[in-house]
Every structure is written in structure tokens, then in C-alpha cells.
Design a protein around this motif. Structure first.
Motif, PDB file in Angstrom:
ATOM      1  N   SER A 287      34.241  43.780  36.929  1.00 23.78           N
ATOM      2  CA  SER A 287      32.917  43.367  36.125  1.00 23.78           C
ATOM      3  C   SER A 287      33.770  42.893  34.759  1.00 23.78           C
ATOM      4  CB  SER A 287      32.150  44.471  35.714  1.00 23.78           C
ATOM      5  OG  SER A 287      32.857  45.786  35.235  1.00 23.78           O
TER       6      SER A 287
ATOM      7  N   ARG B 219      36.948  35.771  35.014  1.00 21.48           N
ATOM      8  CA  ARG B 219      35.803  35.181  35.947  1.00 21.48           C
ATOM      9  C   ARG B 219      35.969  34.992  37.217  1.00 21.48           C
ATOM     10  NH1 ARG B 219      35.967  30.762  32.092  1.00 21.48           N
ATOM     11  NH2 ARG B 219      36.830  29.543  33.799  1.00 21.48           N
TER      12      ARG B 219
ATOM     13  N   GLY C 272      33.990  37.202  39.894  1.00 24.83           N
ATOM     14  CA  GLY C 272      32.901  36.486  40.705  1.00 24.83           C
ATOM     15  C   GLY C 272      31.850  36.191  39.570  1.00 24.83           C
ATOM     16  N   MET C 273      32.055  35.934  38.557  1.00 25.64           N
ATOM     17  CA  MET C 273      31.266  35.499  37.386  1.00 25.64           C
ATOM     18  C   MET C 273      30.928  33.876  37.600  1.00 25.64           C
ATOM     19  SD  MET C 273      30.548  38.074  35.230  1.00 25.64           S
ATOM     20  CE  MET C 273      30.414  39.019  36.584  1.00 25.64           C
TER      21      MET C 273
ATOM     22  N   VAL D 255      24.129  36.076  36.842  1.00 26.92           N
ATOM     23  CA  VAL D 255      24.771  37.664  36.774  1.00 26.92           C
ATOM     24  C   VAL D 255      23.687  38.662  35.798  1.00 26.92           C
ATOM     25  CG1 VAL D 255      27.138  36.435  36.353  1.00 26.92           C
ATOM     26  CG2 VAL D 255      25.682  37.083  34.374  1.00 26.92           C
TER      27      VAL D 255
ATOM     28  N   TRP E  62      27.959  41.665  35.341  1.00 24.30           N
ATOM     29  CA  TRP E  62      28.181  42.108  36.754  1.00 24.30           C
ATOM     30  C   TRP E  62      27.840  40.895  37.598  1.00 24.30           C
ATOM     31  CZ3 TRP E  62      30.737  45.905  39.588  1.00 24.30           C
ATOM     32  CH2 TRP E  62      31.081  47.011  38.961  1.00 24.30           C
ATOM     33  N   ASN E  63      28.504  40.388  38.682  1.00 26.97           N
ATOM     34  CA  ASN E  63      27.756  39.667  39.586  1.00 26.97           C
ATOM     35  C   ASN E  63      26.703  40.594  40.386  1.00 26.97           C
ATOM     36  OD1 ASN E  63      27.693  39.322  42.639  1.00 26.97           O
ATOM     37  ND2 ASN E  63      29.038  37.549  42.347  1.00 26.97           N
TER      38      ASN E  63
ATOM     39  N   ARG F  69      27.429  42.105  43.603  1.00 24.64           N
ATOM     40  CA  ARG F  69      28.441  43.568  43.510  1.00 24.64           C
ATOM     41  C   ARG F  69      27.795  44.506  43.041  1.00 24.64           C
ATOM     42  NH1 ARG F  69      34.557  41.060  41.538  1.00 24.64           N
ATOM     43  NH2 ARG F  69      34.683  39.716  43.288  1.00 24.64           N
TER      44      ARG F  69
END
Length: 146
Positions: free
Chosen positions: A43, A98, A102-103, A107, A119-120, A123
Motif C-alpha cells: 500500500s 505504483r 498495484g496502484m 483505489v 490501497w488497491n 487488496r
């Protein structure tokens, strides 16, 4: 105080549009300079610079050879960069972070008292399902009057 959760987007250039409610608090209280980092790469943590500088001040009092201090600094510096909120309320998330977190696209931006956690969405949901809040958590927090 940064609290609550807002949906946001990471654009194609890796910029997070900080939700207006959070942006207003950060800029009014701390200005527009930030430190964007992570401890795990899962994150993103967005610290107003005065909050980050206070954390660094506390960290400087720890022995420089302490292994936990070194691991903390390795991670926050590996993932981290200083940043500034632009005139449209966006901040660049470093590319390495990123990719690791997983950005992209939608989000979740959560208030974490003095910083933001980004956070994604998938996730975050998986994390909360896999690590539920328990009675032991409630008991531990009760020791602090919470």
C-alpha cells in the motif's frame, strides 16, 4: 485529523487525485509538501511533510546501528519520494511503489489519523478478510482507553 475512506483514481501518469476532504485538512494544517512511501510495498502511505519530519526526529533518537531502524529506513527510502500536491490536488506516486502496490485506476484512500493510506481496492478487501478485527484486538486497544 484524517479519517474515513474515499474512492479515488490514479491517472495514467501515476498521479493520485487526493480526495477534497483530505486535501483541505492536509493543506490547511500542514501545507502541500508530502512524503510518499511504504513499509511493505503493498500500500502507499502519504505523510504531510511536517508529520514525516517529526517521525524522522523520533527515529534519529534511535541508535543508528539498531537493525529495526535500518530496516525501516531501507524500506521507506526504497519506496519513498518527496512530492507536492499540484494545483489540481494530485500527487505523483513513485513508479516503483505504483507497480509494487498495484496502484492503477480506482483505489481506496483511508485516513490514518495523521497520514493517508492508499490501497488497491481488491487488496484492501482481501487484507481485511484475511486479517479480521478480533476480540483480542478490542482487548489490546482497551488498554489505551479505546
Amino acid at each position: 485529523m484524517l479519517r474515513g475512506n474515499y474512492a479515488a483514481k490514479i491517472d495514467d501518469k501515476g498521479r493520485l487525485k487526493i480526495p477534497n476532504a483530505f486535501r483541505a485538512v492536509i493543506e490547511k494544517t500542514h501545507g502541500s509538501e508530502l512524503f510518499v512511501t511504504s513499509l511493505t510495498g503493498e500500500s502507499v502511505r502519504v505523510y504531510p511533510m511536517p508529520v514525516w519530519l517529526a517521525l524522522e526526529e523520533r527515529l534519529s533518537r534511535a541508535p543508528s546501528a539498531h537493525p529495526s531502524r535500518g530496516r525501516f529506513l531501507d524500506r521507506v527510502n526504497y519506496f519513498g519520494q518527496t512530492a507536492e500536491v499540484d494545483t489540481q490536488g494530485r500527487v505523483v506516486i513513485p513508479q516503483r511503489l505504483r507497480e509494487s502496490a498495484g496502484m492503477a485506476g480506482e483505489v481506496d484512500v483511508l485516513g490514518a489519523v495523521d497520514r493517508l493510506e492508499v490501497w488497491n481496492h481488491d487488496r484492501l478487501v482481501a487484507k481485511m478478510l484475511g486479517d479480521p478485527y478480533t476480540d483480542d484486538d478490542a482487548k489490546a486497544l482497551a488498554e489505551f482507553g479505546i
